[in-house]
Scaffold this active site. Structure first.
Site, PDB file in Angstrom:
ATOM      1  N   HIS A 131      10.362   6.173   5.817  1.00 45.31           N
ATOM      2  CA  HIS A 131      10.112   7.132   4.744  1.00 45.31           C
ATOM      3  C   HIS A 131       8.823   7.926   4.936  1.00 45.31           C
ATOM      4  CE1 HIS A 131       7.124   4.833   2.234  1.00 45.31           C
ATOM      5  NE2 HIS A 131       7.745   3.753   2.686  1.00 45.31           N
ATOM      6  N   ASP A 186       1.621   3.199   5.175  1.00 42.03           N
ATOM      7  CA  ASP A 186       2.875   2.957   4.478  1.00 42.03           C
ATOM      8  C   ASP A 186       3.421   4.310   4.032  1.00 42.03           C
ATOM      9  OD1 ASP A 186       4.969   2.120   2.918  1.00 42.03           O
ATOM     10  OD2 ASP A 186       3.743   1.112   1.412  1.00 42.03           O
ATOM     11  N   GLU A 218      11.017   7.015  -1.265  1.00 42.37           N
ATOM     12  CA  GLU A 218      11.186   5.567  -1.142  1.00 42.37           C
ATOM     13  C   GLU A 218      10.311   4.831  -2.139  1.00 42.37           C
ATOM     14  OE1 GLU A 218      10.358   1.449   0.387  1.00 42.37           O
ATOM     15  OE2 GLU A 218       8.982   3.104  -0.083  1.00 42.37           O
ATOM     16  N   GLU A 219       9.110   5.342  -2.363  1.00 43.06           N
ATOM     17  CA  GLU A 219       8.142   4.638  -3.193  1.00 43.06           C
ATOM     18  C   GLU A 219       8.497   4.632  -4.682  1.00 43.06           C
ATOM     19  OE1 GLU A 219       5.931   2.757  -2.163  1.00 43.06           O
ATOM     20  OE2 GLU A 219       5.222   3.389  -0.205  1.00 43.06           O
ATOM     21  N   ASP A 263       9.663  -0.172   8.132  1.00 35.48           N
ATOM     22  CA  ASP A 263       8.658  -0.065   7.073  1.00 35.48           C
ATOM     23  C   ASP A 263       7.527  -1.039   7.398  1.00 35.48           C
ATOM     24  OD1 ASP A 263       7.353   0.656   4.694  1.00 35.48           O
ATOM     25  OD2 ASP A 263       9.237   0.673   3.554  1.00 35.48           O
ATOM     26  N   HIS A 319      -1.081  -0.341   0.120  1.00 38.09           N
ATOM     27  CA  HIS A 319      -1.261   0.488  -1.070  1.00 38.09           C
ATOM     28  C   HIS A 319      -2.738   0.652  -1.428  1.00 38.09           C
ATOM     29  CE1 HIS A 319       3.080   0.600  -2.831  1.00 38.09           C
ATOM     30  NE2 HIS A 319       3.066   0.704  -1.516  1.00 38.09           N
TER      31      HIS A 319
END
Length: 350
Positions: free
Chosen positions: A66, A176, A206-207, A229, A317
């Site tokens: 992604h 990410d 995606e998130e 991922d 994150h």
């Protein structure tokens, strides 16, 4: 060997801004790379980019990574010229204090900071209060009138951070999933004359719920899907070994499960067999929670065999996500070797 890949491209991808639904800058760079590496490039109505390498056989494989990163959308501009935001993706509010951000307006990008009240002025009750995204306030260093002239509700906010080499690792924002997007692009450039047709899919949103991959799984409808991922690598001081999930430097991670999917055991076995045959460093991943595009492809258009390869990453994150150079290279090598050996003759039925 820690940086045996195109670091400049990785840096471009990670430093680019692209929150869910607004992946334009990343998408443009992906299309440029695809133009010299695949037989056909197309973009669908959601913004997914598909680069197809035509194989000599009838079997079709989709590979997904992604493009989007977690960020924010401006929901209110206060009378004092500060910005209040709504989260796009899952933030840990503890990491947001005193961070520098980039606000994307119609008139260009503005630098801002997330304010933090000095501890000297906090009451005991305020010090004990948990941080929350809804409490985030962005300061643009401008008078209220100047802010109102350039910032609108709906403008986007991303974290401002450079990507650098740190020892044997790479650290920055948006690894990410841009580090896996990068691995997919490198594989597309390195794959030669496959028997299977391979659709390299750079997905969106995606998130916020695997939305791009869900739609794409219907449109592409592959015989087999492999998702890329990042995964947790909490191999740091004070974390019990059973909580670490993966370790930096131990190779690409072959996913067994996460919170959204249990991968096909036969696909997983073949990924491991390819890694062993090619001498590619790898480890196994059992991720307690969290989801990936793997799950969307598994059931988007009926049942499909799926597998996943992950790049171990510390500090997910945050703006200091960190991956090991050798693990990045191992992921590229494993994906390329797997695709090169996929001829449609493997039985993944259970």
């Amino acid at each position: 060997m820690a940086f045996d890949f195109d670091f400049d491209l990785l840096r471009e991808l990670t430093e680019a801004s692209g929150v869910p639904g607004y992946e334009d800058r990343v998408r443009d760079r992906v299309r440029t790379v695809f133009d010299g590496a695949v037989d056909e490039v197309r973009t669908d109505e959601m913004g997914n980019v598909i680069g197809t390498v035509e194989g000599s056989g009838d079997y079709e494989v989709a590979v997904a990574a992604h493009m989007d990163e977690i960020g924010f959308m401006v929901k209110h501009v206060t009378d004092d010229g500060f910005l209040k935001v709504d989260a796009l993706g899952g933030w840990d509010p503890r990491v947001l204090r005193a961070q520098r951000v980039r606000v994307h307006t119609q008139q260009g990008d503005l630098t801002g900071v997330i304010g933090s009240v000095p501890p000297h002025t906090l009451s005991e009750e305020e010090r004990e209060k948990d941080d929350a995204v809804e409490d985030v306030v962005i300061d643009l260093g401008r008078e209220p009138e100047a802010v109102e002239e350039v910032v609108s509700v709906g403008d986007l906010v991303t974290m401002e951070q450079s990507t650098v080499k740190m020892g044997d690792t790479v650290t920055g924002k948006a690894l990410d999933d841009r580090v896996c997007l990068f691995a997919m692009l490198e594989s597309a450039r390195e794959l030669e004359d496959p028997e299977a047709t391979v659709h390299f899919c750079a997905t969106v949103q995606e998130e916020v719920g695997l939305r791009g991959a869900q739609a794409l799984g219907v449109d592409v409808d592959p015989d087999l899907a492999i998702a890329l991922d990042v995964t947790i690598a909490s191999d740091t001081a004070g974390v019990a070994e059973d909580k670490q999930v993966t370790r930096l430097g131990d190779g690409a991670a072959v996913k067994l499960k996460d919170g959204s999917v249990i991968t096909n055991p036969k696909v997983t076995r073949r990924l491991r067999d390819v890694a062993e045959a090619e001498g590619i460093e790898h480890q196994l991943e059992v991720l307690p929670s969290g989801g990936t595009d793997t799950a969307a492809f598994q059931k988007a258009n009926g049942a499909k065999p799926v597998g996943a390869v992950s790049i171990p990453t510390r500090y997910l994150h945050t703006v200091t996500e960190t991956a090991h150079g050798d693990d990045i290279r191992s992921t590229i090598d494993l994906l390329t070797a797997f695709l090169a050996s996929e001829d449609g003759g493997h039985d993944y039925s259970l």
